[in-house]
Write a protein that holds these residues in place. Structure first.
Motif, PDB file in Angstrom:
ATOM      1  N   LEU A   1     -12.215 -20.008  12.613  1.00  0.00           N
ATOM      2  CA  LEU A   1     -11.450 -18.822  12.235  1.00  0.00           C
ATOM      3  C   LEU A   1     -12.375 -17.679  11.883  1.00  0.00           C
ATOM      4  O   LEU A   1     -13.336 -17.854  11.128  1.00  0.00           O
ATOM      5  CB  LEU A   1     -10.555 -19.155  11.029  1.00  0.00           C
ATOM      6  CG  LEU A   1      -9.876 -17.995  10.299  1.00  0.00           C
ATOM      7  CD1 LEU A   1      -8.881 -17.296  11.209  1.00  0.00           C
ATOM      8  CD2 LEU A   1      -9.197 -18.492   9.026  1.00  0.00           C
ATOM      9  N   ASN A   2     -12.095 -16.519  12.452  1.00  0.00           N
ATOM     10  CA  ASN A   2     -12.779 -15.279  12.089  1.00  0.00           C
ATOM     11  C   ASN A   2     -11.730 -14.267  11.660  1.00  0.00           C
ATOM     12  O   ASN A   2     -10.677 -14.170  12.302  1.00  0.00           O
ATOM     13  CB  ASN A   2     -13.578 -14.715  13.277  1.00  0.00           C
ATOM     14  CG  ASN A   2     -14.766 -15.578  13.619  1.00  0.00           C
ATOM     15  OD1 ASN A   2     -15.564 -15.899  12.761  1.00  0.00           O
ATOM     16  ND2 ASN A   2     -14.879 -15.970  14.884  1.00  0.00           N
ATOM     17  N   ILE A   3     -11.996 -13.532  10.603  1.00  0.00           N
ATOM     18  CA  ILE A   3     -11.028 -12.566  10.105  1.00  0.00           C
ATOM     19  C   ILE A   3     -11.563 -11.144  10.242  1.00  0.00           C
ATOM     20  O   ILE A   3     -12.767 -10.930  10.440  1.00  0.00           O
ATOM     21  CB  ILE A   3     -10.661 -12.837   8.635  1.00  0.00           C
ATOM     22  CG1 ILE A   3     -11.913 -12.877   7.768  1.00  0.00           C
ATOM     23  CG2 ILE A   3      -9.878 -14.132   8.515  1.00  0.00           C
ATOM     24  CD1 ILE A   3     -11.619 -13.059   6.291  1.00  0.00           C
ATOM     25  N   SER A   4     -10.631 -10.177  10.162  1.00  0.00           N
ATOM     26  CA  SER A   4     -10.959  -8.754  10.308  1.00  0.00           C
ATOM     27  C   SER A   4     -11.705  -8.503  11.616  1.00  0.00           C
ATOM     28  O   SER A   4     -12.700  -7.770  11.661  1.00  0.00           O
ATOM     29  CB  SER A   4     -11.778  -8.270   9.104  1.00  0.00           C
ATOM     30  OG  SER A   4     -11.059  -8.462   7.906  1.00  0.00           O
ATOM     31  N   SER A   5     -11.212  -9.134  12.693  1.00  0.00           N
ATOM     32  CA  SER A   5     -11.865  -9.039  13.995  1.00  0.00           C
ATOM     33  C   SER A   5     -11.615  -7.701  14.670  1.00  0.00           C
ATOM     34  O   SER A   5     -12.382  -7.289  15.544  1.00  0.00           O
ATOM     35  CB  SER A   5     -11.370 -10.169  14.908  1.00  0.00           C
ATOM     36  OG  SER A   5     -11.439 -11.421  14.257  1.00  0.00           O
ATOM     37  N   ILE A   6     -10.506  -7.018  14.316  1.00  0.00           N
ATOM     38  CA  ILE A   6     -10.154  -5.741  14.941  1.00  0.00           C
ATOM     39  C   ILE A   6     -10.229  -4.648  13.883  1.00  0.00           C
ATOM     40  O   ILE A   6      -9.400  -4.587  12.977  1.00  0.00           O
ATOM     41  CB  ILE A   6      -8.736  -5.793  15.544  1.00  0.00           C
ATOM     42  CG1 ILE A   6      -8.596  -7.000  16.487  1.00  0.00           C
ATOM     43  CG2 ILE A   6      -8.418  -4.509  16.284  1.00  0.00           C
ATOM     44  CD1 ILE A   6      -7.192  -7.193  17.005  1.00  0.00           C
ATOM     45  N   SER A   7     -11.211  -3.789  14.000  1.00  0.00           N
ATOM     46  CA  SER A   7     -11.450  -2.775  12.958  1.00  0.00           C
ATOM     47  C   SER A   7     -10.325  -1.749  12.873  1.00  0.00           C
ATOM     48  O   SER A   7     -10.103  -1.148  11.825  1.00  0.00           O
ATOM     49  CB  SER A   7     -12.783  -2.072  13.213  1.00  0.00           C
ATOM     50  OG  SER A   7     -12.772  -1.435  14.487  1.00  0.00           O
ATOM     51  N   THR A   8      -9.601  -1.517  13.964  1.00  0.00           N
ATOM     52  CA  THR A   8      -8.552  -0.502  13.966  1.00  0.00           C
ATOM     53  C   THR A   8      -7.198  -1.043  13.496  1.00  0.00           C
ATOM     54  O   THR A   8      -6.248  -0.276  13.364  1.00  0.00           O
ATOM     55  CB  THR A   8      -8.381   0.080  15.381  1.00  0.00           C
ATOM     56  OG1 THR A   8      -8.130  -0.996  16.308  1.00  0.00           O
ATOM     57  CG2 THR A   8      -9.637   0.826  15.812  1.00  0.00           C
ATOM     58  N   ALA A   9      -7.095  -2.340  13.254  1.00  0.00           N
ATOM     59  CA  ALA A   9      -5.835  -2.943  12.814  1.00  0.00           C
ATOM     60  C   ALA A   9      -5.771  -2.963  11.292  1.00  0.00           C
ATOM     61  O   ALA A   9      -6.791  -2.896  10.596  1.00  0.00           O
ATOM     62  CB  ALA A   9      -5.698  -4.358  13.355  1.00  0.00           C
ATOM     63  N   ASP A  10      -4.563  -3.058  10.761  1.00  0.00           N
ATOM     64  CA  ASP A  10      -4.389  -3.157   9.310  1.00  0.00           C
ATOM     65  C   ASP A  10      -4.695  -4.560   8.796  1.00  0.00           C
ATOM     66  O   ASP A  10      -4.832  -4.766   7.591  1.00  0.00           O
ATOM     67  CB  ASP A  10      -2.951  -2.768   8.947  1.00  0.00           C
ATOM     68  CG  ASP A  10      -2.673  -1.295   9.235  1.00  0.00           C
ATOM     69  OD1 ASP A  10      -3.437  -0.452   8.737  1.00  0.00           O
ATOM     70  OD2 ASP A  10      -1.715  -1.001   9.968  1.00  0.00           O
ATOM     71  N   GLY A  11      -4.780  -5.506   9.710  1.00  0.00           N
ATOM     72  CA  GLY A  11      -5.161  -6.879   9.388  1.00  0.00           C
ATOM     73  C   GLY A  11      -5.348  -7.614  10.693  1.00  0.00           C
ATOM     74  O   GLY A  11      -4.654  -7.339  11.678  1.00  0.00           O
ATOM     75  N   SER A  12      -6.295  -8.532  10.751  1.00  0.00           N
ATOM     76  CA  SER A  12      -6.524  -9.226  12.017  1.00  0.00           C
ATOM     77  C   SER A  12      -7.258 -10.531  11.787  1.00  0.00           C
ATOM     78  O   SER A  12      -7.914 -10.740  10.761  1.00  0.00           O
ATOM     79  CB  SER A  12      -7.329  -8.347  12.987  1.00  0.00           C
ATOM     80  OG  SER A  12      -8.614  -8.056  12.447  1.00  0.00           O
ATOM     81  N   ALA A  13      -7.146 -11.418  12.775  1.00  0.00           N
ATOM     82  CA  ALA A  13      -7.842 -12.698  12.724  1.00  0.00           C
ATOM     83  C   ALA A  13      -7.922 -13.280  14.124  1.00  0.00           C
ATOM     84  O   ALA A  13      -7.044 -13.038  14.963  1.00  0.00           O
ATOM     85  CB  ALA A  13      -7.124 -13.668  11.797  1.00  0.00           C
ATOM     86  N   MET A  14      -8.970 -14.039  14.380  1.00  0.00           N
ATOM     87  CA  MET A  14      -9.127 -14.728  15.655  1.00  0.00           C
ATOM     88  C   MET A  14      -9.316 -16.216  15.378  1.00  0.00           C
ATOM     89  O   MET A  14     -10.111 -16.599  14.518  1.00  0.00           O
ATOM     90  CB  MET A  14     -10.316 -14.188  16.446  1.00  0.00           C
ATOM     91  CG  MET A  14     -10.470 -14.834  17.819  1.00  0.00           C
ATOM     92  SD  MET A  14     -11.641 -13.956  18.902  1.00  0.00           S
ATOM     93  CE  MET A  14     -13.176 -14.259  18.008  1.00  0.00           C
ATOM     94  N   VAL A  15      -8.579 -17.039  16.095  1.00  0.00           N
ATOM     95  CA  VAL A  15      -8.592 -18.484  15.891  1.00  0.00           C
ATOM     96  C   VAL A  15      -8.939 -19.177  17.196  1.00  0.00           C
ATOM     97  O   VAL A  15      -8.465 -18.786  18.277  1.00  0.00           O
ATOM     98  CB  VAL A  15      -7.222 -18.989  15.384  1.00  0.00           C
ATOM     99  CG1 VAL A  15      -7.184 -20.509  15.339  1.00  0.00           C
ATOM    100  CG2 VAL A  15      -6.930 -18.425  14.007  1.00  0.00           C
ATOM    101  N   LYS A  16      -9.750 -20.210  17.074  1.00  0.00           N
ATOM    102  CA  LYS A  16     -10.087 -21.029  18.235  1.00  0.00           C
ATOM    103  C   LYS A  16      -9.813 -22.484  17.900  1.00  0.00           C
ATOM    104  O   LYS A  16     -10.360 -23.021  16.935  1.00  0.00           O
ATOM    105  CB  LYS A  16     -11.557 -20.829  18.609  1.00  0.00           C
ATOM    106  CG  LYS A  16     -11.940 -21.475  19.942  1.00  0.00           C
ATOM    107  CD  LYS A  16     -13.328 -21.048  20.385  1.00  0.00           C
ATOM    108  CE  LYS A  16     -13.634 -21.626  21.759  1.00  0.00           C
ATOM    109  NZ  LYS A  16     -14.964 -21.217  22.252  1.00  0.00           N
ATOM    110  N   VAL A  17      -8.932 -23.112  18.683  1.00  0.00           N
ATOM    111  CA  VAL A  17      -8.631 -24.531  18.549  1.00  0.00           C
ATOM    112  C   VAL A  17      -9.087 -25.182  19.844  1.00  0.00           C
ATOM    113  O   VAL A  17      -8.419 -25.062  20.877  1.00  0.00           O
ATOM    114  CB  VAL A  17      -7.127 -24.782  18.320  1.00  0.00           C
ATOM    115  CG1 VAL A  17      -6.858 -26.274  18.185  1.00  0.00           C
ATOM    116  CG2 VAL A  17      -6.638 -24.041  17.083  1.00  0.00           C
TER     117      VAL A  17
END
Length: 279
Positions: free
Chosen positions: A40-56
């Motif tokens: 899990l990585n968070i704040s992946s998109i600087s222009t979004a108000d909140g973001s996260a990227m998940v890899k399963v």
């Protein structure tokens, strides 16, 4: 020998998988009840108000949240609302065709919406700024970058993590009735619950595996996704057709889902906690 295995896997993929399942393992080396590594990585998109990227495993999804001001819905004048959308672009899998959103993307979007509602993920009244006049709507766009099975679990984790990182600007309605937004003053969302999904595939109406790959999904006779929260309560059960499951096997899946919730919660707490430490 390696060439022979490749030929068997191509010509008779189901028999190839059965040869592993009867030994209580899978072609990728996992046990039947073992999930793939999850990152899990968070704040992946600087222009979004909140973001996260998940890899399963190889399945990768990214969630970006955009908050906008709008009028509360007529049937809930003291609430805001959340609009999830799952996007499966053709680049994520050779099975996805260009064009309008397919059935899989629409079904995933509806499932995520159902989970948001049934789990009470967020108190929607906290998104209301002024009754029947102004509220926040959170557009949660979830894009799949690589699809190798178990899309729903990854989407739920990404959504929950993105909401935890989201911050809303302060809004004040002045005396003339105009909303003033202060981008310098923000507040975090209060995420009330932590739903986690656990997906299963059934082979030959009896053998149950967790976290199926795309190939395993295509060969299975049934699929099942169970969503639980931190109190071990069921938030949603999704079974899109296929063979039926006995009560005993369903209870087995629920127990595994509860354990999976603990595993994912630890990952979320670790990553979110690390973010707060570095601020």
């Amino acid at each position: 020998m390696k060439i022979l295995c490749v030929c068997v896997r191509t010509a008779e993929p189901l028999e190839y998988h059965r040869s592993f399942l009867k030994e209580n393992c899978r072609p990728d080396g996992r046990e039947l009840g073992e999930f793939r590594p999850t990152t899990l990585n968070i704040s992946s998109i600087s222009t979004a108000d909140g973001s996260a990227m998940v890899k399963v495993g190889n399945t990768t999804v990214i969630c970006g949240i955009k908050a906008e001001l709008t009028v509360p819905p007529p049937d809930a004048p003291e609430s805001g609302y959340i609009v999830p959308n799952v996007d499966l672009p053709p680049l994520c899998s050779s099975r996805i065709r260009p064009g309008a959103p397919g059935e899989a993307a629409q079904a995933a979007s509806q499932f995520i919406a159902d989970v948001i509602q049934s789990s009470n993920l967020i108190n929607m009244e906290e998104l209301c700024i002024e009754k029947a006049t102004l509220c926040w709507v959170l557009y949660c766009d979830i894009m799949c970058l690589d699809l190798d099975g178990n899309l729903l679990d990854a989407c739920i984790i990404a959504l929950g993590a993105a909401l935890r990182t989201a911050r809303l600007p302060e809004v004040v309605i002045n005396q003339t009735g105009v909303a003033e937004v202060d981008l310098q003053k923000t507040r975090p969302l209060r995420v009330s619950r932590n739903p986690v999904g656990s997906s299963f595939a059934v082979f030959d109406d009896s053998i149950i595996i967790v976290d199926p790959t795309a190939e395993e999904e295509s060969l299975s006779t049934a699929a099942l996704t169970i969503v639980t929260d931190e109190e071990e309560q069921l938030c949603a059960v999704h079974k899109p057709g296929g063979t039926s499951l006995s009560g005993e096997k369903l209870q087995h899946c629920i127990r595994r889902a509860v354990t999976r919730h603990t595993e994912v919660s630890r990952l979320l707490d670790k990553v979110i906690g690390s973010m707060k430490t570095h601020k």
